[in-house]
Write a protein that holds these residues in place. Structure first.
Motif, mmCIF file in Angstrom:
data_model
loop_
_atom_site.group_PDB
_atom_site.id
_atom_site.type_symbol
_atom_site.label_atom_id
_atom_site.label_comp_id
_atom_site.label_asym_id
_atom_site.label_seq_id
_atom_site.Cartn_x
_atom_site.Cartn_y
_atom_site.Cartn_z
ATOM 1 N N THR B 90 -13.774 -2.305 16.427
ATOM 2 C CA THR B 90 -13.911 -1.532 15.199
ATOM 3 C C THR B 90 -12.965 -0.344 15.312
ATOM 4 O O THR B 90 -12.217 -0.240 16.280
ATOM 5 N N ASP B 91 -13.034 0.547 14.343
ATOM 6 C CA ASP B 91 -12.216 1.752 14.436
ATOM 7 C C ASP B 91 -12.571 2.581 15.660
ATOM 8 O O ASP B 91 -11.723 3.250 16.242
ATOM 9 N N SER B 92 -13.827 2.559 16.059
ATOM 10 C CA SER B 92 -14.274 3.474 17.102
ATOM 11 C C SER B 92 -14.651 2.788 18.413
ATOM 12 O O SER B 92 -14.868 3.468 19.409
ATOM 13 N N ASN B 93 -14.735 1.486 18.432
ATOM 14 C CA ASN B 93 -15.103 0.785 19.661
ATOM 15 C C ASN B 93 -14.259 -0.470 19.831
ATOM 16 O O ASN B 93 -13.914 -1.127 18.855
ATOM 17 N N SER B 94 -13.971 -0.776 21.076
ATOM 18 C CA SER B 94 -13.254 -2.007 21.373
ATOM 19 C C SER B 94 -13.761 -2.562 22.694
ATOM 20 O O SER B 94 -13.854 -1.837 23.685
ATOM 21 N N PHE B 95 -14.117 -3.834 22.680
ATOM 22 C CA PHE B 95 -14.542 -4.513 23.903
ATOM 23 C C PHE B 95 -13.520 -5.599 24.229
ATOM 24 O O PHE B 95 -13.310 -6.515 23.435
ATOM 25 N N ASN B 96 -12.896 -5.452 25.376
ATOM 26 C CA ASN B 96 -11.886 -6.415 25.804
ATOM 27 C C ASN B 96 -12.282 -7.042 27.130
ATOM 28 O O ASN B 96 -13.041 -6.449 27.910
ATOM 29 N N LEU B 97 -11.757 -8.203 27.378
ATOM 30 C CA LEU B 97 -11.757 -8.774 28.716
ATOM 31 C C LEU B 97 -10.315 -8.697 29.193
ATOM 32 O O LEU B 97 -9.414 -9.212 28.514
ATOM 33 N N ILE B 98 -10.092 -8.028 30.300
ATOM 34 C CA ILE B 98 -8.706 -7.777 30.719
ATOM 35 C C ILE B 98 -8.443 -8.283 32.128
ATOM 36 O O ILE B 98 -9.368 -8.491 32.920
ATOM 37 N N ALA B 99 -7.172 -8.456 32.409
ATOM 38 C CA ALA B 99 -6.701 -8.701 33.769
ATOM 39 C C ALA B 99 -5.565 -7.724 34.021
ATOM 40 O O ALA B 99 -4.656 -7.590 33.192
ATOM 41 N N SER B 100 -5.657 -7.010 35.119
ATOM 42 C CA SER B 100 -4.711 -5.934 35.391
ATOM 43 C C SER B 100 -4.324 -5.971 36.868
ATOM 44 O O SER B 100 -5.168 -6.260 37.727
ATOM 45 N N PRO B 101 -3.066 -5.698 37.193
ATOM 46 C CA PRO B 101 -2.658 -5.770 38.601
ATOM 47 C C PRO B 101 -3.292 -4.659 39.438
ATOM 48 O O PRO B 101 -3.553 -3.567 38.940
ATOM 49 N N GLY B 102 -3.513 -4.983 40.712
ATOM 50 C CA GLY B 102 -3.974 -3.960 41.640
ATOM 51 C C GLY B 102 -2.894 -2.901 41.774
ATOM 52 O O GLY B 102 -1.725 -3.219 41.983
ATOM 53 N N TYR B 103 -3.293 -1.659 41.672
ATOM 54 C CA TYR B 103 -2.296 -0.612 41.507
ATOM 55 C C TYR B 103 -1.641 -0.172 42.819
ATOM 56 O O TYR B 103 -0.438 0.091 42.872
ATOM 57 N N ASP B 104 -2.406 -0.086 43.891
ATOM 58 C CA ASP B 104 -1.915 0.605 45.090
ATOM 59 C C ASP B 104 -0.699 -0.042 45.749
ATOM 60 O O ASP B 104 -0.031 0.577 46.570
ATOM 61 N N ARG B 105 -0.436 -1.301 45.374
ATOM 62 C CA ARG B 105 0.725 -1.969 45.972
ATOM 63 C C ARG B 105 2.034 -1.242 45.661
ATOM 64 O O ARG B 105 3.023 -1.380 46.382
ATOM 65 N N VAL B 106 2.063 -0.486 44.584
ATOM 66 C CA VAL B 106 3.313 0.200 44.209
ATOM 67 C C VAL B 106 3.778 1.162 45.287
ATOM 68 O O VAL B 106 4.965 1.461 45.395
ATOM 69 N N TYR B 107 2.834 1.658 46.084
ATOM 70 C CA TYR B 107 3.229 2.600 47.140
ATOM 71 C C TYR B 107 3.896 1.891 48.304
ATOM 72 O O TYR B 107 4.611 2.509 49.088
ATOM 73 N N PHE B 108 3.665 0.592 48.421
ATOM 74 C CA PHE B 108 4.181 -0.152 49.569
ATOM 75 C C PHE B 108 5.469 -0.903 49.258
ATOM 76 O O PHE B 108 6.246 -1.187 50.161
ATOM 77 N N TYR B 109 5.684 -1.257 48.005
ATOM 78 C CA TYR B 109 6.860 -2.054 47.628
ATOM 79 C C TYR B 109 7.554 -1.439 46.421
ATOM 80 O O TYR B 109 6.992 -1.392 45.341
#
Lengths: 133, 294
Positions: B90-109
């Motif tokens: 809606t204008d004020s709410n959103s329910f998603n199912l997401i897939a997102s990469p693990g973030y901490d790897r950016v510090y290593f590569y």
């Protein structure tokens, strides 16, 4: 009495028949091909080749014009049909008209419609973990 | 079916009946936070900035040229490296199912794809050297005469693969404040860890953008913390709660151009900061530049 009624009815029927106008002559027909142009949400104008053709029951002298485009005019003298092809660029509906040579009376008209793609929008997701969001 | 997959399906089943109720909104072309359905969106950030890398001997990550893209279908969306499905909105709410990469790897590569979309095109594909040992070496055991546990050079080098986390996401707007909560589980079978991301953003000067402040946190389970920062017999951390604060200023100045500036400070939890391969207790990010939308 019955005979009088029959006579009156007959006269009324005759009067009604005499009042009926004569069968009208076929009107001048104007046709466009294509009749519409569809553009995407990011396109501002439509660019297409349009073919306008007309047919009349008798020889006519007339001109084909486009409303608000005084530079475009094609005239015929004593013809019963004609065709005009033109490359057009437009961003709104285009109205074609057949007029008498003096350009006073509109004999027939047809509109080339511009259809814009209906775009639906939705909320962009907020990404707090994207450094630019 | 794994527990995480079952959980996602359960969320979808619970929320699916609401989609007809929560499908009306007033998004339009003029709204800044709205995008056209069925269209690709490309933009590029040009500017000057950097993000610190908390690892030992690591150099800061430069922020210079950063491409960004997204595609929003009627329900499916792809937003840089995140992908998802909108269950209800809606204008004020959103329910998603997401897939997102693990973030901490950016510090290593530096070559991690997230570094392309977070920090721009990587200048080198080398892994970040941890304690003088390239991090993309295969796992090895510390030699018997290795330095004492707790020193960076005792840390066995090993690879840290690209991981993806998936789960439900709730975004809400109330009185100009935007909030988001993600409850994620690692689905690429690398650490089976859990992560919770939460943030709220409030406008400071104008209700429609301008200067904004964001407060949030990332909570990582011990499994994720140890996948990146732990090593058997050397260091084992617990779960980590990393709060962050961000100040951002954004303003359009031409049809396709927008000025962006921000500063962000993230405090690393002791479970991460105490690892021998971590030198800093925080991650700081600053950037000043412009975004061009194609």
């Amino acid at each position: 009495m019955l005979a009088v009624a029959w006579i009156v009815a007959g006269h009324c029927g005759l009067a009604r028949a005499m009042a009926t106008p004569a069968v009208p002559t076929d009107p001048i027909r104007l046709e466009l091909s294509p009749r519409l142009c569809t553009i995407g949400s990011k396109e501002a104008q439509c660019e297409i080749r349009v073919r306008a053709s007309w047919h009349a029951p008798h020889d006519e002298s007339l001109c084909l014009v486009i409303v608000d485009r005084p530079d475009i005019r094609r005239c015929w003298e004593h013809y019963s049909e004609g065709t005009f092809t033109i490359d057009l660029t437009f961003s709104d509906d285009v109205r074609f008209q057949l007029k008498d040579p003096a350009l006073r009376e509109v004999l027939a008209s047809e509109t080339l419609r511009l259809i814009r793609e209906a775009v639906r929008y939705r909320h962009k997701r907020w990404q707090p973990w994207n450094v630019f969001d | 079916m794994s527990r995480s997959s079952a959980g996602i399906v359960l969320w979808a089943l619970v929320l699916a009946p609401l989609q007809n109720v929560w499908s009306k909104d007033d998004c339009g072309a003029a709204a800044q936070d709205c995008v056209a359905v069925g269209h690709w969106n490309f933009s590029i950030e040009l500017g000057l900035g950097e993000r610190t890398d908390p690892l030992v001997n690591a150099k800061s990550i430069p922020l210079v040229v950063i491409p960004q893209f997204s595609y929003y279908g009627k329900r499916f969306f792809l937003d840089d490296l995140d992908l998802g499905f909108t269950v209800a909105e809606t204008d004020s709410n959103s329910f998603n199912l997401i897939a997102s990469p693990g973030y901490d790897r950016v510090y290593f590569y530096r070559s991690d794809l997230q570094n392309v979309f977070v920090s721009g095109l990587p200048f080198s594909s080398d892994a970040v050297s941890v304690g003088g040992i390239p991090a993309n070496h295969p796992p090895t055991l510390a030699a018997p005469n290795a330095p004492a546990a707790g020193s960076p050079s005792a840390f066995p080098p090993r690879s840290r693969r690209i991981t993806y986390l998936a789960g439900p996401e709730w975004t809400f707007k109330y009185a100009g404040v935007t909030g988001q909560l993600d409850v994620l589980h690692e689905i690429t079978d690398q650490n089976q860890g859990n992560e919770v991301r939460a943030a709220v953003r409030a406008p400071l000067l104008r209700a429609d953008g301008g200067l904004t402040a964001t407060l949030g946190f990332t909570w990582n389970s011990a499994a994720i913390v140890n996948y990146y920062y732990g090593a058997a017999n050397v260091y084992t951390g617990g779960s980590a709660f990393d709060p962050f604060v961000k100040l951002a200023y954004s303003r359009p100045f031409a049809k396709r151009w927008r000025f962006n500036a921000f500063a962000e400070y993230e405090r690393l939890a002791g479970a991460i900061a105490d690892s021998p391969i971590v030198a800093e207790h925080h991650v700081a990010t600053v950037f000043v530049g412009c975004a061009y939308t194609f």
